[in-house]
Design a protein around this motif. Structure first.
Motif, PDB file in Angstrom:
ATOM      1  N   ALA A  76     -36.220 -24.359  31.613  1.00  0.00           N
ATOM      2  CA  ALA A  76     -36.781 -24.959  32.830  1.00  0.00           C
ATOM      3  C   ALA A  76     -35.831 -25.994  33.436  1.00  0.00           C
ATOM      4  CB  ALA A  76     -38.116 -25.609  32.512  1.00  0.00           C
ATOM      5  N   GLU A  77     -35.082 -26.642  32.593  1.00  0.00           N
ATOM      6  CA  GLU A  77     -34.200 -27.703  33.072  1.00  0.00           C
ATOM      7  C   GLU A  77     -32.828 -27.180  33.485  1.00  0.00           C
ATOM      8  OE1 GLU A  77     -34.568 -31.112  33.438  1.00  0.00           O
ATOM      9  OE2 GLU A  77     -36.729 -30.834  33.167  1.00  0.00           O
ATOM     10  N   GLY A  78     -32.671 -25.870  33.339  1.00  0.00           N
ATOM     11  CA  GLY A  78     -31.432 -25.257  33.808  1.00  0.00           C
ATOM     12  C   GLY A  78     -30.260 -25.440  32.868  1.00  0.00           C
ATOM     13  N   LEU A  79     -30.537 -25.691  31.578  1.00  0.00           N
ATOM     14  CA  LEU A  79     -29.425 -25.803  30.623  1.00  0.00           C
ATOM     15  C   LEU A  79     -28.995 -24.396  30.220  1.00  0.00           C
ATOM     16  CD1 LEU A  79     -30.534 -28.778  30.270  1.00  0.00           C
ATOM     17  CD2 LEU A  79     -29.764 -28.582  27.947  1.00  0.00           C
ATOM     18  N   LYS A  80     -27.719 -24.226  30.023  1.00  0.00           N
ATOM     19  CA  LYS A  80     -27.255 -22.913  29.571  1.00  0.00           C
ATOM     20  C   LYS A  80     -27.722 -22.737  28.134  1.00  0.00           C
ATOM     21  CE  LYS A  80     -23.289 -22.299  32.490  1.00  0.00           C
ATOM     22  NZ  LYS A  80     -21.899 -22.647  32.630  1.00  0.00           N
ATOM     23  N   GLY A 136     -30.429 -32.281  32.687  1.00  0.00           N
ATOM     24  CA  GLY A 136     -31.130 -31.144  33.287  1.00  0.00           C
ATOM     25  C   GLY A 136     -31.544 -31.491  34.706  1.00  0.00           C
ATOM     26  N   ARG A 137     -32.627 -30.822  35.151  1.00  0.00           N
ATOM     27  CA  ARG A 137     -33.075 -31.076  36.533  1.00  0.00           C
ATOM     28  C   ARG A 137     -33.841 -32.388  36.638  1.00  0.00           C
ATOM     29  NH1 ARG A 137     -34.279 -25.257  36.726  1.00  0.00           N
ATOM     30  NH2 ARG A 137     -32.435 -24.324  37.654  1.00  0.00           N
ATOM     31  N   THR A 138     -34.687 -32.599  35.635  1.00  0.00           N
ATOM     32  CA  THR A 138     -35.481 -33.838  35.689  1.00  0.00           C
ATOM     33  C   THR A 138     -35.345 -34.661  34.421  1.00  0.00           C
ATOM     34  OG1 THR A 138     -37.382 -32.727  34.737  1.00  0.00           O
ATOM     35  CG2 THR A 138     -37.270 -32.781  37.140  1.00  0.00           C
ATOM     36  N   LYS A 139     -34.671 -34.052  33.432  1.00  0.00           N
ATOM     37  CA  LYS A 139     -34.594 -34.757  32.148  1.00  0.00           C
ATOM     38  C   LYS A 139     -33.163 -34.837  31.655  1.00  0.00           C
ATOM     39  CE  LYS A 139     -39.128 -33.722  30.375  1.00  0.00           C
ATOM     40  NZ  LYS A 139     -39.914 -32.942  29.470  1.00  0.00           N
ATOM     41  N   ILE A 140     -32.988 -35.734  30.747  1.00  0.00           N
ATOM     42  CA  ILE A 140     -31.681 -35.877  30.128  1.00  0.00           C
ATOM     43  C   ILE A 140     -31.849 -35.532  28.645  1.00  0.00           C
ATOM     44  CG2 ILE A 140     -31.867 -38.379  29.735  1.00  0.00           C
ATOM     45  CD1 ILE A 140     -28.938 -38.356  30.931  1.00  0.00           C
ATOM     46  N   PHE A 141     -30.978 -34.686  28.138  1.00  0.00           N
ATOM     47  CA  PHE A 141     -31.078 -34.185  26.768  1.00  0.00           C
ATOM     48  C   PHE A 141     -29.933 -34.768  25.952  1.00  0.00           C
ATOM     49  CE2 PHE A 141     -33.084 -31.218  29.517  1.00  0.00           C
ATOM     50  CZ  PHE A 141     -34.159 -30.700  28.812  1.00  0.00           C
ATOM     51  N   MET A 142     -30.247 -35.175  24.756  1.00  0.00           N
ATOM     52  CA  MET A 142     -29.166 -35.755  23.947  1.00  0.00           C
ATOM     53  C   MET A 142     -29.427 -35.590  22.463  1.00  0.00           C
ATOM     54  SD  MET A 142     -29.922 -39.754  24.483  1.00  0.00           S
ATOM     55  CE  MET A 142     -30.950 -39.806  25.909  1.00  0.00           C
ATOM     56  N   THR A 143     -28.377 -35.789  21.713  1.00  0.00           N
ATOM     57  CA  THR A 143     -28.522 -35.723  20.257  1.00  0.00           C
ATOM     58  C   THR A 143     -28.908 -37.115  19.747  1.00  0.00           C
ATOM     59  OG1 THR A 143     -26.222 -36.246  19.990  1.00  0.00           O
ATOM     60  CG2 THR A 143     -26.783 -33.910  19.988  1.00  0.00           C
ATOM     61  N   THR A 144     -29.283 -37.146  18.494  1.00  0.00           N
ATOM     62  CA  THR A 144     -29.716 -38.425  17.917  1.00  0.00           C
ATOM     63  C   THR A 144     -28.570 -39.431  17.919  1.00  0.00           C
ATOM     64  OG1 THR A 144     -30.802 -36.944  16.390  1.00  0.00           O
ATOM     65  CG2 THR A 144     -31.163 -39.257  16.029  1.00  0.00           C
ATOM     66  N   SER A 145     -27.349 -38.922  17.709  1.00  0.00           N
ATOM     67  CA  SER A 145     -26.215 -39.861  17.650  1.00  0.00           C
ATOM     68  C   SER A 145     -26.018 -40.553  18.999  1.00  0.00           C
ATOM     69  CB  SER A 145     -24.944 -39.146  17.212  1.00  0.00           C
ATOM     70  OG  SER A 145     -24.657 -38.129  18.133  1.00  0.00           O
ATOM     71  N   VAL A 146     -26.219 -39.795  20.088  1.00  0.00           N
ATOM     72  CA  VAL A 146     -26.065 -40.415  21.411  1.00  0.00           C
ATOM     73  C   VAL A 146     -27.181 -41.438  21.627  1.00  0.00           C
ATOM     74  CG1 VAL A 146     -26.019 -39.988  23.894  1.00  0.00           C
ATOM     75  CG2 VAL A 146     -24.924 -38.395  22.356  1.00  0.00           C
ATOM     76  N   LEU A 147     -28.363 -41.059  21.195  1.00  0.00           N
ATOM     77  CA  LEU A 147     -29.483 -42.003  21.346  1.00  0.00           C
ATOM     78  C   LEU A 147     -29.168 -43.304  20.602  1.00  0.00           C
ATOM     79  CD1 LEU A 147     -32.497 -42.267  22.395  1.00  0.00           C
ATOM     80  CD2 LEU A 147     -33.104 -41.939  20.026  1.00  0.00           C
ATOM     81  N   GLU A 148     -28.633 -43.122  19.400  1.00  0.00           N
ATOM     82  CA  GLU A 148     -28.288 -44.313  18.599  1.00  0.00           C
ATOM     83  C   GLU A 148     -27.260 -45.174  19.316  1.00  0.00           C
ATOM     84  OE1 GLU A 148     -27.119 -44.060  14.616  1.00  0.00           O
ATOM     85  OE2 GLU A 148     -29.150 -43.733  13.911  1.00  0.00           O
TER      86      GLU A 148
END
Ligand SMILES: Nc1ncnc2c1ncn2[C@@H]1O[C@H](COP(=O)(O)OP(=O)(O)OP(=O)(O)O)[C@@H](O)[C@H]1O
Length: 964
Positions: free
Chosen positions: A456-460, A743-755
């Motif tokens: 939905a967010e248009g990620l490959k 993505g279109r409305t969201k940002i996706f990340m791994t735990t390391s980036v969140l940290e």
């Protein structure tokens, strides 16, 4: 060992040029690396075999925890590993700045949940779902996590609250031995198997201190009280009381040493769980005092004696069954321990009452031997189940905090693992149903939802297939027809149905469901459900009866008649009669399945409202031996919990998803201030909260604004972590997969980036806090200075005002004094002048003037000139004496000899002569003189007032004679 071998091999092989050996070296090196991989997503390629290999390698070098993307795989060491659970290690995990850099551990999960609660990221409440088959280590893990929370939540509090928190934590931890004693038993698969499910909520206040806890239990296996499978045992508590009671207690509870009880099989085996003292101490801490404990153990002993009552077959149906000869004493003892009448006990066990007809006539029917024993078992089961529920309520009463004292919670779910025995019945159906629900939650949360969202967010995204258990759940609980609904229907209609008939009904109604099948080779009626963890065959025989879980009302009445205070609490007399499964009642029948289903739904609701974390416990071997890794056993468990799919999705996916607005709300402070970016931020901050809650999508212009703001934030990250296609920031393709995607409305990340983001945020907040502190202090300092200055000014003003006032007053006073003085002077002057005028007029007019001077003033100049001569005369010690001297003196002073205007005083001694001569006031002057306050009326002639005339003018005043 392996490392040593590998190390040696690597060294020796390095010296050779043999290509075959080089291959071997690569292989061995990869072996070492496999054991070093902390996360299964790093295994390449991710297949069940490689995942299994990695876990095996790690297990052999005593590494028991491995990440599998978003879940933690915990292998049971089956041996004590004290260093893994020591308080020091707990603290290390608690204070670690970057958790992901530490080795995988249950404390990582524990600390992550704790930090999530602290950071208030929605959903704030957390759940840890500990799953795995029986004996995999779920209870152990839950216990360790509770200890972890008890340690870390207590670490940063003041001394006085320390004691309070410690008391609460002690109680929470003490609930474990009590619940384990009453709810755990030794089974074939686990010597300390939990025979109930539990969800523990650790309640935290605003400062993340543990203020209490609550326990919710599910489906206690109460049949175990009266039936234990071969080589299994009853609940631990029965063994504890028979082994741990003191001699006086043995007498009181009728538990002589070595007494044999049918419901106490395998009592010769002593387990470490048979520790009575630990249970007693824990009960005491939870507020269950010695007398209540005594009462509980007496009832339990009564149940053991009840289990020994056996009946002989009656000769004909109209006759009641008699207890076997050796069982008579047990009837008596059981009745006395349960404090019920022996006759009533026997009557209730042997005679069934049936209410029938419009007049509700009561018929009494003697039971068969089997029925008697079923009723006996039912009496024990219902008593034990109520006792267990009562204990849980007591525990909750002791550990649960007031709802106002806690805001958030961390839930620990420890449910029985997936079960598949040779004979499976309603209990296994319920347990496996619960596991299917949890698997669905996992699938929905991690697998399906993630993939759908990526699309939905248009990620490959290349979709990964996973096992969806929806059809299995439809089969068990679906609407309108399912296995549960069909079994419940049998109970509700109370029709006489055989197991075969039920089997046919199930097959006819649910034939379209792919998860249903039947073992056609089996003689007994059955159905097979293809669970996510594998197919399980269920026996239909007895299932409906178990679902009804009928408790004859006579049994409840019997227990209500007990004189025992505990039983009176468990079976209050005002309680309504249990629902008769007669088919006449219009109210829906509460069956085991319907009760279980509703409690499961409640649990799922709680889980859906929390952030879930999964710990998959794996049992390396079925014998419970250390250092033994049975690949097949482990593989089937890995498949059952979908670890491989999880790893696939986690490897490619992003466990953290945040909407643009949430992301900006949290990380906007990382953005470097851009002077030419005016509106979007302000627009965002004004619009976001309502938009977020209403679920409204931002408009395209707003989206562009948000994206550019996010771009600014992401540019602050190190290049490695920047998104590959982050909103046009870096449009060029990058070789390495980016750990963050927009993505279109969201940002996706791994735990390391969140940290990393969290770390930056914390740094910025700290900086801001320091800046605020500095500004505040400066402001305070300036304020204080201003206040001081103002105070000084005020004081000065007040002082000057007061001084001015005083001076004005003094001035006024002085002026008025001056004025009064002047007035008075003037008045005096005028008086004086009047007086003098009078004197001059009245006196001097009469004083004979010098013939030569005419109207010259008095004293006449000649007098004044002669005065010294007169004085010399008056003072002269020798020469003229007596009368002559006085006369010559008067002559010198030109005072007539017998003048009435002068008063001449002389001493008695003629020698001294005249001592004073005064010109007496005349006429009205006498009057003035009396009134006059002027001092100079009495001054001596030497005073400078000599020029002042008037009043009784002193011409001579000689107090003492001049010594000769
Ligand atoms: N981390 C561990 N370290 C040492 N021993 C462990 C560990 N985890 C589990 N065990 C051992 O394995 C046994 C079984 O563990 P546990 O009772 O926690 O299993 P379970 O999954 O809760 O089983 P059940 O579902 O039957 O209750 C424990 O009694 C303990 O001896």
């Amino acid at each position: 060992m392996l490392q040593q071998i590998n190390g040696q091999g690597t060294h020796s092989l390095l010296c050779s040029n043999d290509p075959l050996r080089e291959d071997l070296q690569v292989f061995l090196e990869s072996e070492i690396q496999l054991a070093e991989l902390d996360d299964l997503i790093k295994v390449n390629p991710v297949t069940p075999a490689t995942v299994l290999r990695c876990l095996q390698e790690r297990y052999q070098v005593d590494v028991f925890y491995t990440n599998a993307g978003c879940t933690l795989v915990a292998l049971n060491p089956f041996k004590p590993v004290s260093y893994l659970y020591c308080p020091e290690l707990m603290r290390d995990y608690h204070i670690a700045p970057q958790l992901q850099k530490l080795k995988p551990h249950i404390f990582t999960v524990g600390e992550q949940t704790y930090r999530n609660v602290k950071s208030q990221l929605e959903p704030v409440n957390q759940s840890i779902i500990v799953s795995g088959e029986s004996g995999a280590g779920k209870t152990w893990t839950s216990r360790c996590l509770m200890k972890f929370y008890a340690t870390v939540t207590n670490s940063s509090i003041s001394e006085e609250s320390h004691e309070r928190v410690e008391r609460i934590e002690k109680r929470v931890l003490d609930s474990n031995p009590v619940m384990e004693a009453f709810g755990n038993a030794c089974t074939l698969r686990n010597s300390n198997s939990s025979r109930f499910g539990k969800y523990i909520q650790l309640q935290l206040n605003r400062t993340q201190q543990m203020t209490g806890a609550s326990v919710q239990t599910y489906l206690l296996e109460k049949t175990r009280v009266a039936y234990q499978a071969p080589l299994e045992r009853n609940f631990h508590i029965f063994y504890q009381i028979t082994k741990g009671a003191s001699s006086s207690e043995r007498l009181e509870w009728h538990l002589p040493e070595g007494a044999a009880f049918r419901w106490l099989p395998n009592s010769e085996r002593t387990l470490e769980e048979d520790c009575f003292e630990v249970t007693r101490d824990a009960m005491l801490h939870l507020g269950i005092d010695h007398s209540i404990q005594n009462n509980i153990f007496k009832v339990l002993s009564g149940l053991l004696h009840l289990g020994n009552i056996r009946f002989a077959e009656s000769e004909d149906e109209s006759q009641v069954c008699q207890p076997q000869e050796d069982a008579k004493c047990f009837v008596m003892t059981a009745a006395s321990l349960l404090r019920i009448s022996k006759e009533e006990l026997l009557e209730t066990l042997r005679v069934r009452t049936i209410t029938a007809g419009k007049q509700q006539q009561v018929f009494r029917k003697p039971c068969s031997r089997a029925e008697c024993e079923t009723r006996r078992d039912c009496l024990a089961k219902v008593t034990y189940a109520r006792l267990f529920d009562w204990l849980v309520s007591i525990i909750n009463g002791s550990i649960c905090a007031e709802s106002s004292t806690w805001d958030t919670f961390i839930g620990l779910l420890d449910v029985y693992g997936f079960e598949c025995f040779p004979n499976n019945n309603l209990e296994q159906l319920c347990i496996n149903y619960a596991n299917e629900k949890l698997q669905q939650h996992f699938v929905a949360h991690y697998l399906r939802a993630q993939q759908e969202e990526y699309a939905a967010e248009g990620l490959k995204w290349s979709f990964i297939s996973y096992q969806d258990n929806q059809s299995c759940l439809d089969l068990i609980e679906g609407s309108p027809v399912s296995i549960c609904s069909l079994i419940n229907e049998e109970c509700r209609l109370n029709r006489l149905s055989s197991a075969i008939q039920l089997q046919t009904r199930i097959e006819n109604a649910l034939s379209s469901n792919v998860s249903l099948s039947r073992d056609k080779l089996s003689k007994s009626p059955n159905f097979v459900i293809a669970h996510y963890a594998g197919p399980v065959q269920y026996q239909i025989e007895g299932m409906v009866e178990k679902n009804k879980d009928p408790v004859p009302p006579e049994l409840i009445q019997l227990l209500q008649h007990s004189r025992d205070s505990l039983l009176q609490k468990l079976f209050p007399s005002q309680e309504k009669e249990p629902e008769q499964v007669s088919g006449q009642s219009k109210a829906p029948v509460v069956t085991v399945v319907s009760k279980f289903k509703s409690s499961l739904e409640q649990l799922m609701q709680v889980l859906h409202s929390t952030t879930p974390h999964y710990i998959r416990c794996i049992k390396p071997n079925s014998q419970g031996q250390a250092q033994k890794f049975q690949a097949n056993e482990v593989l089937s468990q890995l498949k059952a919990c979908g670890i491989v799919e999880t790893v696939h999705i986690s490897a490619a996916g992003f466990p953290i998803r945040l909407s643009f607005q949430s992301f900006l709300e949290r990380y906007d402070l990382l953005r470097k201030p851009q002077p030419v970016q005016p509106s979007p931020s302000s627009r965002l901050s004004r619009s976001s909260p309502t938009r977020e809650h209403s679920g409204q999508q931002p408009s395209p212009e707003e989206e562009v604004g948000l994206q550019s703001l996010i771009g600014d934030i992401l540019r602050t990250l190190p290049p490695m972590t920047r998104p590959a296609t982050a909103l046009g920031v870096h449009p060029e393709a990058r070789p390495a997969p980016s750990p963050i995607h927009c993505g279109r409305t969201k940002i996706f990340m791994t735990t390391s980036v969140l940290e990393l983001l969290e770390q930056r945020r914390m740094q910025t907040l700290n900086k801001c806090a320091r800046c605020i502190q500095f500004c505040w202090r400066r402001h305070q300092r300036r304020k204080l200075e201003k206040q001081r200055w103002a105070a000084t000014l005020l004081q000065a003003a007040a002082r000057s005002w007061l001084t001015r006032k005083r001076i004005q007053k003094l001035h006024a006073a002085a002026t008025s004094i001056k004025r009064a003085w002047r007035k008075w002077r003037a008045k005096m002057d005028s008086l004086v002048s009047i007086e003098l005028d009078d004197v001059e007029e009245n006196c001097f007019a009469r004083v004979p003037c010098h013939p030569l001077s005419g109207a010259a003033p008095w004293p006449p100049r000649e007098t004044i000139q002669l005065w010294p001569l007169g004085l010399v005369l008056a003072s002269a010690p020798v020469g003229v004496i007596g009368m002559r001297r006085n006369l010559s003196l008067q002559a010198c002073l030109q005072i007539p000899c017998h003048s009435s205007s002068h008063k001449v005083e002389a001493t008695q001694c003629d020698q001294a002569g005249i001592t004073s001569i005064r010109a007496l006031p005349q006429g009205s002057i006498r009057f003035h003189c009396k009134k006059s306050p002027l001092l100079y009326a009495n001054t001596s002639p030497e005073a400078p007032h000599c020029n002042i005339t008037g009043f009784n003018q002193i011409l001579l005043d000689r107090h003492r004679l001049i010594p000769v």
